[in-house]
Write an enzyme that holds these catalytic residues in place. Sequence first.
Site, PDB file in Angstrom:
ATOM      1  N   GLU A 110      79.700 -35.265  79.626  1.00  0.00           N
ATOM      2  CA  GLU A 110      80.908 -35.624  78.901  1.00  0.00           C
ATOM      3  C   GLU A 110      81.031 -37.125  78.708  1.00  0.00           C
ATOM      4  O   GLU A 110      80.547 -37.912  79.509  1.00  0.00           O
ATOM      5  CB  GLU A 110      82.127 -35.153  79.694  1.00  0.00           C
ATOM      6  CG  GLU A 110      82.110 -33.664  79.881  1.00  0.00           C
ATOM      7  CD  GLU A 110      83.400 -33.145  80.474  1.00  0.00           C
ATOM      8  OE1 GLU A 110      83.925 -32.193  79.921  1.00  0.00           O
ATOM      9  OE2 GLU A 110      83.876 -33.709  81.465  1.00  0.00           O
TER      10      GLU A 110
ATOM     11  N   CYS B  79      83.991 -44.146  77.879  1.00  0.00           N
ATOM     12  CA  CYS B  79      83.584 -43.861  79.251  1.00  0.00           C
ATOM     13  C   CYS B  79      82.376 -42.925  79.178  1.00  0.00           C
ATOM     14  O   CYS B  79      82.462 -41.840  78.594  1.00  0.00           O
ATOM     15  CB  CYS B  79      84.756 -43.204  79.979  1.00  0.00           C
ATOM     16  SG  CYS B  79      84.365 -42.708  81.659  1.00  0.00           S
TER      17      CYS B  79
ATOM     18  N   CYS C 215      76.865 -34.929  89.989  1.00  0.00           N
ATOM     19  CA  CYS C 215      76.826 -36.113  90.855  1.00  0.00           C
ATOM     20  C   CYS C 215      76.484 -35.654  92.272  1.00  0.00           C
ATOM     21  O   CYS C 215      76.984 -34.630  92.729  1.00  0.00           O
ATOM     22  CB  CYS C 215      78.184 -36.811  90.849  1.00  0.00           C
ATOM     23  SG  CYS C 215      78.208 -38.352  91.803  1.00  0.00           S
TER      24      CYS C 215
ATOM     25  N   CYS D  36      82.303 -36.984  96.780  1.00  0.00           N
ATOM     26  CA  CYS D  36      83.616 -37.564  97.071  1.00  0.00           C
ATOM     27  C   CYS D  36      84.636 -36.426  97.035  1.00  0.00           C
ATOM     28  O   CYS D  36      84.649 -35.614  96.111  1.00  0.00           O
ATOM     29  CB  CYS D  36      83.981 -38.653  96.070  1.00  0.00           C
ATOM     30  SG  CYS D  36      82.795 -40.004  96.050  1.00  0.00           S
TER      31      CYS D  36
ATOM     32  N   CYS E 217      87.090 -35.804  93.871  1.00  0.00           N
ATOM     33  CA  CYS E 217      86.549 -35.858  92.509  1.00  0.00           C
ATOM     34  C   CYS E 217      85.970 -34.510  92.092  1.00  0.00           C
ATOM     35  O   CYS E 217      85.180 -33.901  92.830  1.00  0.00           O
ATOM     36  CB  CYS E 217      85.469 -36.938  92.437  1.00  0.00           C
ATOM     37  SG  CYS E 217      84.734 -37.094  90.805  1.00  0.00           S
TER      38      CYS E 217
ATOM     39  N   CYS F  78      90.259 -39.729  84.927  1.00  0.00           N
ATOM     40  CA  CYS F  78      89.327 -40.056  86.009  1.00  0.00           C
ATOM     41  C   CYS F  78      89.176 -38.877  86.966  1.00  0.00           C
ATOM     42  O   CYS F  78      90.168 -38.316  87.416  1.00  0.00           O
ATOM     43  CB  CYS F  78      89.839 -41.225  86.833  1.00  0.00           C
ATOM     44  SG  CYS F  78      89.971 -42.748  85.934  1.00  0.00           S
TER      45      CYS F  78
HETATM   46  N1  SAH Z   1      80.130 -42.638  90.773  1.00  0.00           N
HETATM   47  C1  SAH Z   1      80.703 -43.821  90.190  1.00  0.00           C
HETATM   48  C2  SAH Z   1      81.111 -43.613  88.752  1.00  0.00           C
HETATM   49  C3  SAH Z   1      82.238 -42.621  88.560  1.00  0.00           C
HETATM   50  S1  SAH Z   1      83.692 -43.508  88.320  1.00  0.00           S
HETATM   51  C4  SAH Z   1      81.857 -44.288  91.041  1.00  0.00           C
HETATM   52  O1  SAH Z   1      82.261 -43.572  91.938  1.00  0.00           O
HETATM   53  O2  SAH Z   1      82.335 -45.382  90.837  1.00  0.00           O
HETATM   54  C5  SAH Z   1      84.906 -42.320  88.469  1.00  0.00           C
HETATM   55  C6  SAH Z   1      86.176 -42.954  88.997  1.00  0.00           C
HETATM   56  O3  SAH Z   1      87.189 -41.944  89.042  1.00  0.00           O
HETATM   57  C7  SAH Z   1      86.015 -43.484  90.402  1.00  0.00           C
HETATM   58  O4  SAH Z   1      86.595 -44.745  90.499  1.00  0.00           O
HETATM   59  C8  SAH Z   1      86.788 -42.490  91.255  1.00  0.00           C
HETATM   60  O5  SAH Z   1      87.352 -43.132  92.363  1.00  0.00           O
HETATM   61  C9  SAH Z   1      87.831 -41.987  90.291  1.00  0.00           C
HETATM   62  N2  SAH Z   1      88.280 -40.637  90.600  1.00  0.00           N
HETATM   63  C10 SAH Z   1      87.547 -39.614  91.054  1.00  0.00           C
HETATM   64  N3  SAH Z   1      88.304 -38.524  91.223  1.00  0.00           N
HETATM   65  C11 SAH Z   1      89.548 -38.864  90.862  1.00  0.00           C
HETATM   66  C12 SAH Z   1      90.778 -38.160  90.776  1.00  0.00           C
HETATM   67  N4  SAH Z   1      90.861 -36.884  91.118  1.00  0.00           N
HETATM   68  N5  SAH Z   1      91.855 -38.814  90.337  1.00  0.00           N
HETATM   69  C13 SAH Z   1      91.781 -40.114  89.970  1.00  0.00           C
HETATM   70  N6  SAH Z   1      90.646 -40.815  90.006  1.00  0.00           N
HETATM   71  C14 SAH Z   1      89.542 -40.207  90.457  1.00  0.00           C
END
Ligand code: SAH
Length: 370
Positions: free
Chosen positions: A112, A125, A132, A136, A139, A359
């Site tokens: 995406e 983006c 991935c 985390c 996420c 995000c």
């Molecule tokens: N793997 C890299 C690139 C992905 S960035 C990284 O972690 O930086 C994706 C962003 O979305 C990250 O900053 C993460 O902290 C944020 N994110 C992930 N899950 C989220 C959620 N449920 N709500 C808000 N932000 C989230």
Amino acid sequence: MVTIETTQNFIQLKSDKELNTQPKELVGMDLAAMRQFFKEIGEQPFRATQLYRAIYKHRQTSFEEITEFSKDLRTKLSSLSVVMQQQIDRKFNSQDGTRRYLFKLFDGREIESVWIPETERATICISSQVGCPLACEFCLTAQLKLKRNLSVGEIVGQVITVLSDVYGIKQPPDRQINIVMMGMGEPLLNYDNVTATIRLMSDMEGIAISTRHITLSTAGVVPRIYDLGKEEIRPKLAISLTGATDELRDRLMPINRRYPLKELLKACQEFPLKPREKITFEYVMLKGVTDSDVDARRLVKLLSGLQAKVNLIPHNPAEELPFESSSHERVLAFQQILVDSGLPAFIRRPRGQDIFAACGQLAAKSSTGM
Ligand code: SAH
């Protein structure tokens, strides 16, 4: 002169030697690789320059659109290669102007990209991996696990396709375009392809997006942060922090067990910055987990001495995720503590929530389509 007949002979020769090979994908190649390709197929090197501009500057992604080439040359090229294999499979339009693109790759996998227009600029983006590996806890992309890395063509192809969907071919964008590598995947775990993509995107003869407008976000792959710092052409750096202690971060972001905060912050300290440039720290506001006043003060202490700014990201909840979002008042109070301590802090407005484009929501959901 190339005729269709000689082209066919050529295919004949080629297919005798290389049965069942995939067509060569041209997007993702740099100029040197295109020159080499044209040499191999017996064409003049200046054709490579034309092709490079056609793909990267003018977003002509099918041979029919590249009218600078004769019909014969186009026929020959299309028998040996394709410009781009990925296709937009679905497109979702948010009420706020955000668009989410679901791409189908050559092997059927899905990724995406998100188009986020603002008044004077727009951000794309993009994804760097299918899924991935980082797990985390907050996420959604993590739940897909890693399927594979994306090629340079698959990463840069997202930018070209989104821009051509918005602006068509040849038309220059009407505003500043920013690229954030914050889609699916951990960019620093696909290091070579990601850095090659950044070189391509920032080439002024092609896509022409300066590295000042490209941000790479990492969950904290420390050795690759050092590598990135040594690159001649490097993007701006963002760190997904979400947790100001090892105890908390170990739980929320398992990569912290491998590269704890002390090592991560040392890598940030040593990352070369331009004058006035800052590292962005992204911090997801999880109710009762990361959003207390104590957390805010810890964050200030942790980042003191760094050229840092903080983006507070309201948690985008999902049924599959075991967290709730902090209230707006809590986010404001948290921000105030940072700002009062001299740490610049901004609250990210969620965009495209209604289409699962925000995000952490990128999980190739096609069922929510309109
Ligand atoms: N793997 C890299 C690139 C992905 S960035 C990284 O972690 O930086 C994706 C962003 O979305 C990250 O900053 C993460 O902290 C944020 N994110 C992930 N899950 C989220 C959620 N449920 N709500 C808000 N932000 C989230």
